[in-house]
Design a protein around this motif. Sequence first.
Motif, mmCIF file in Angstrom:
data_model
loop_
_atom_site.group_PDB
_atom_site.id
_atom_site.type_symbol
_atom_site.label_atom_id
_atom_site.label_comp_id
_atom_site.label_asym_id
_atom_site.label_seq_id
_atom_site.Cartn_x
_atom_site.Cartn_y
_atom_site.Cartn_z
ATOM 1 N N LYS A 1 77.550 11.629 -7.433
ATOM 2 C CA LYS A 1 76.452 11.992 -8.338
ATOM 3 C C LYS A 1 75.899 10.750 -9.041
ATOM 4 C CE LYS A 1 75.591 14.784 -12.452
ATOM 5 N NZ LYS A 1 76.206 15.716 -13.399
ATOM 6 N N VAL A 2 76.785 9.875 -9.505
ATOM 7 C CA VAL A 2 76.349 8.642 -10.175
ATOM 8 C C VAL A 2 75.558 7.769 -9.211
ATOM 9 C CG1 VAL A 2 77.184 6.484 -11.181
ATOM 10 C CG2 VAL A 2 78.163 8.656 -11.921
ATOM 11 N N LEU A 3 76.038 7.627 -7.981
ATOM 12 C CA LEU A 3 75.323 6.810 -6.996
ATOM 13 C C LEU A 3 73.962 7.402 -6.647
ATOM 14 C CD1 LEU A 3 78.241 5.767 -4.658
ATOM 15 C CD2 LEU A 3 76.870 4.275 -6.101
ATOM 16 N N MET A 4 73.872 8.718 -6.620
ATOM 17 C CA MET A 4 72.584 9.361 -6.345
ATOM 18 C C MET A 4 71.603 9.109 -7.484
ATOM 19 S SD MET A 4 73.847 12.898 -4.556
ATOM 20 C CE MET A 4 72.245 13.587 -4.204
ATOM 21 N N ILE A 5 72.093 9.156 -8.719
ATOM 22 C CA ILE A 5 71.235 8.883 -9.873
ATOM 23 C C ILE A 5 70.777 7.428 -9.845
ATOM 24 C CG2 ILE A 5 71.205 8.700 -12.399
ATOM 25 C CD1 ILE A 5 73.053 11.178 -12.426
ATOM 26 N N VAL A 6 71.695 6.522 -9.525
ATOM 27 C CA VAL A 6 71.341 5.100 -9.445
ATOM 28 C C VAL A 6 70.282 4.871 -8.370
ATOM 29 C CG1 VAL A 6 72.244 2.824 -8.782
ATOM 30 C CG2 VAL A 6 73.491 4.242 -10.422
ATOM 31 N N SER A 7 70.414 5.535 -7.230
ATOM 32 C CA SER A 7 69.417 5.352 -6.175
ATOM 33 C C SER A 7 68.072 5.943 -6.574
ATOM 34 C CB SER A 7 69.902 5.957 -4.855
ATOM 35 O OG SER A 7 69.935 7.354 -4.925
ATOM 36 N N CYS A 8 68.073 6.996 -7.406
ATOM 37 C CA CYS A 8 66.811 7.557 -7.901
ATOM 38 C C CYS A 8 66.090 6.576 -8.816
ATOM 39 C CB CYS A 8 67.058 8.864 -8.664
ATOM 40 S SG CYS A 8 67.447 10.254 -7.615
ATOM 41 N N VAL A 9 66.847 5.732 -9.489
ATOM 42 C CA VAL A 9 66.244 4.749 -10.399
ATOM 43 C C VAL A 9 65.880 3.468 -9.649
ATOM 44 C CG1 VAL A 9 66.695 3.315 -12.419
ATOM 45 C CG2 VAL A 9 67.439 5.698 -12.407
ATOM 46 N N LEU A 10 66.762 3.006 -8.792
ATOM 47 C CA LEU A 10 66.543 1.720 -8.118
ATOM 48 C C LEU A 10 65.457 1.753 -7.045
ATOM 49 C CD1 LEU A 10 70.068 0.124 -7.677
ATOM 50 C CD2 LEU A 10 68.255 -0.524 -9.241
ATOM 51 N N THR A 11 65.368 2.831 -6.299
ATOM 52 C CA THR A 11 64.415 2.887 -5.190
ATOM 53 C C THR A 11 62.977 2.677 -5.652
ATOM 54 O OG1 THR A 11 65.892 4.319 -3.943
ATOM 55 C CG2 THR A 11 63.592 4.286 -3.258
ATOM 56 N N PRO A 12 62.473 3.431 -6.633
ATOM 57 C CA PRO A 12 61.091 3.164 -7.049
ATOM 58 C C PRO A 12 60.944 1.829 -7.778
ATOM 59 C CG PRO A 12 62.041 4.873 -8.421
ATOM 60 C CD PRO A 12 63.017 4.592 -7.320
ATOM 61 N N SER A 13 61.975 1.413 -8.503
ATOM 62 C CA SER A 13 61.887 0.129 -9.212
ATOM 63 C C SER A 13 61.722 -1.019 -8.235
ATOM 64 C CB SER A 13 63.148 -0.090 -10.054
ATOM 65 O OG SER A 13 63.323 0.939 -10.975
ATOM 66 N N ILE A 14 62.515 -1.017 -7.185
ATOM 67 C CA ILE A 14 62.414 -2.065 -6.166
ATOM 68 C C ILE A 14 61.047 -2.017 -5.495
ATOM 69 C CG2 ILE A 14 63.299 -2.809 -3.921
ATOM 70 C CD1 ILE A 14 66.093 -1.984 -4.942
ATOM 71 N N GLY A 15 60.573 -0.817 -5.191
ATOM 72 C CA GLY A 15 59.258 -0.675 -4.568
ATOM 73 C C GLY A 15 58.141 -1.216 -5.435
ATOM 74 N N ILE A 16 58.208 -0.919 -6.719
ATOM 75 C CA ILE A 16 57.163 -1.393 -7.634
ATOM 76 C C ILE A 16 57.217 -2.912 -7.775
ATOM 77 C CG2 ILE A 16 56.425 -1.362 -10.052
ATOM 78 C CD1 ILE A 16 57.176 1.656 -10.023
ATOM 79 N N PHE A 17 58.420 -3.472 -7.944
ATOM 80 C CA PHE A 17 58.535 -4.923 -8.097
ATOM 81 C C PHE A 17 58.101 -5.665 -6.839
ATOM 82 C CE2 PHE A 17 61.705 -4.033 -11.569
ATOM 83 C CZ PHE A 17 60.880 -4.505 -12.583
ATOM 84 N N ILE A 18 58.503 -5.187 -5.682
ATOM 85 C CA ILE A 18 58.092 -5.838 -4.438
ATOM 86 C C ILE A 18 56.577 -5.745 -4.280
ATOM 87 C CG2 ILE A 18 58.159 -5.640 -1.918
ATOM 88 C CD1 ILE A 18 61.121 -4.992 -2.161
ATOM 89 N N GLY A 19 56.013 -4.589 -4.608
ATOM 90 C CA GLY A 19 54.561 -4.430 -4.526
ATOM 91 C C GLY A 19 53.818 -5.362 -5.453
ATOM 92 N N ILE A 20 54.328 -5.517 -6.689
ATOM 93 C CA ILE A 20 53.666 -6.414 -7.649
ATOM 94 C C ILE A 20 53.745 -7.860 -7.175
ATOM 95 C CG2 ILE A 20 53.867 -7.378 -9.977
ATOM 96 C CD1 ILE A 20 54.588 -4.536 -10.924
ATOM 97 N N PHE A 21 54.932 -8.291 -6.729
ATOM 98 C CA PHE A 21 55.059 -9.675 -6.257
ATOM 99 C C PHE A 21 54.227 -9.919 -5.000
ATOM 100 C CE2 PHE A 21 59.216 -9.632 -8.639
ATOM 101 C CZ PHE A 21 58.753 -10.456 -9.654
#
Length: 139
Positions: free
Chosen positions: A42-62
């Motif tokens: 459950k913790v890993l699923m929550i972490v992936s819910c937070v990290l996946t869009p964050s990584i996408g947004i940061f990569i898109g901005i850079f």
Amino acid sequence: MKYCEHCGAEVDEQAVICVKCGCAIKPEANKNSNNGLLLGAKVLMIVSCVLTPSIGIFIGIFAMLGFTAAIGAAGAGVVICIIYMIMLCTPLAWCLPMTIVLSRKMKNNETIGVGFKICTLLFVSTIAGILLLCAGDNN
């Protein structure tokens, strides 16, 4: 709530004998004996819910900054970067609902099916899916 198997009367959670009929109450087996594995998943699923869009947004901005610096114009590069950010955020369509379902099943001590575990492995988090599969079928 616990109920007597013989008369159906509602009994206390710690009751050993039914007050209505006097029959012995069998202790309930702990359905979530692998609670640590489920909690880790459950913790890993929550972490992936937070990290996946964050990584996408940061990569898109850079990438957007790189396109505008290299091309000098923000036109097509910005559109490509926005499409890229949206594509990296689409896994949330799987991550969020599956995390909510797992939380609800854990709270209600419901069985977690093998199909759900495999979908978690494929679409949400590999490690969370492995933990769910290792938790066994008795949860």
